[in-house]
Scaffold this motif. Structure first.
Motif, PDB file in Angstrom:
ATOM      1  N   HIS A 137       0.819  -1.212   0.000  1.00 59.13           N
ATOM      2  CA  HIS A 137       0.000   0.000   0.000  1.00 59.13           C
ATOM      3  C   HIS A 137       0.851   1.259   0.000  1.00 59.13           C
ATOM      4  CE1 HIS A 137      -3.517  -2.472   0.349  1.00 59.13           C
ATOM      5  NE2 HIS A 137      -2.875  -3.175   1.266  1.00 59.13           N
ATOM      6  N   GLU A 138       2.031   1.187   0.613  1.00 59.26           N
ATOM      7  CA  GLU A 138       2.949   2.324   0.569  1.00 59.26           C
ATOM      8  C   GLU A 138       3.434   2.543  -0.867  1.00 59.26           C
ATOM      9  OE1 GLU A 138       5.711   0.918   3.458  1.00 59.26           O
ATOM     10  OE2 GLU A 138       4.362   1.390   5.136  1.00 59.26           O
ATOM     11  N   LYS A 139       3.637   1.456  -1.609  1.00 56.15           N
ATOM     12  CA  LYS A 139       4.043   1.538  -3.013  1.00 56.15           C
ATOM     13  C   LYS A 139       2.955   2.249  -3.825  1.00 56.15           C
ATOM     14  CE  LYS A 139       4.922  -1.584  -6.950  1.00 56.15           C
ATOM     15  NZ  LYS A 139       3.817  -1.201  -7.817  1.00 56.15           N
ATOM     16  N   ILE A 140       1.710   1.930  -3.562  1.00 53.92           N
ATOM     17  CA  ILE A 140       0.598   2.572  -4.273  1.00 53.92           C
ATOM     18  C   ILE A 140       0.588   4.063  -3.986  1.00 53.92           C
ATOM     19  CG2 ILE A 140      -1.914   2.733  -4.454  1.00 53.92           C
ATOM     20  CD1 ILE A 140      -1.979  -0.292  -3.721  1.00 53.92           C
ATOM     21  N   ALA A 141       0.755   4.427  -2.712  1.00 50.41           N
ATOM     22  CA  ALA A 141       0.763   5.847  -2.329  1.00 50.41           C
ATOM     23  C   ALA A 141       1.897   6.581  -3.023  1.00 50.41           C
ATOM     24  CB  ALA A 141       0.869   5.978  -0.815  1.00 50.41           C
TER      25      ALA A 141
END
Length: 144
Positions: A137-141
């Motif tokens: 999810h950090e990658k998506i952000a």
């Protein structure tokens, strides 16, 4: 198609349609012309109940989205899930359908496989979202 239910013998005309879902899977749907229109389980959030299908590429996903919108359907997405992107829409009976295109790397898939069991165990014990795959999810952000 039958006029009577095979298991109960009740008179209830129906059409039973089988669709090849690939990989040896079959989806079965009924049309029940003498019954009230189907509805969804109101005890479950609308986004939860759905059937997901993998498509071959992002190009295929976006072409399908354009096709569905051209037919007048409301299509949500694409939604970025880190290792795949999805679109969502409702079929004529109100079933939510997800179409997903893989974008994850083999390394990401291996990482997720490695943490799957510990995540399930933590969830089972705490009912709180484990952080084992927070990187996804950090990658998506970071990409937004």
């Amino acid at each position: 198609a039958e006029d009577k239910v095979p298991s109960t013998g009740a008179h209830d005309p129906y059409m039973h349609v089988f669709l090849d879902a690939g990989n040896g899977n079959v989806l079965a749907f009924f049309e029940l012309p003498t019954q009230p229109d189907m509805d969804r389980d109101r005890n479950t959030p609308q986004w939860v109940q759905h059937i997901a299908f993998r498509v071959g590429s992002m190009d295929e996903l976006m072409a399908t989205k354009a096709h569905l919108e051209g037919m007048g359907l409301d299509v949500l997405g694409p939604t970025h899930h880190g290792i795949f992107k999805s679109i969502y829409f409702f079929d004529p009976n109100g079933h939510r359908i997800e179409l997903a295109a893989d974008i994850g790397t083999p390394e990401q898939m291996a990482q997720l496989k490695d943490v799957a069991q510990p995540m399930i165990e933590e969830w089972s014990a705490t009912k709180k979202a484990p952080r084992h795959a927070a990187w996804l999810h950090e990658k998506i952000a970071d990409e937004s």
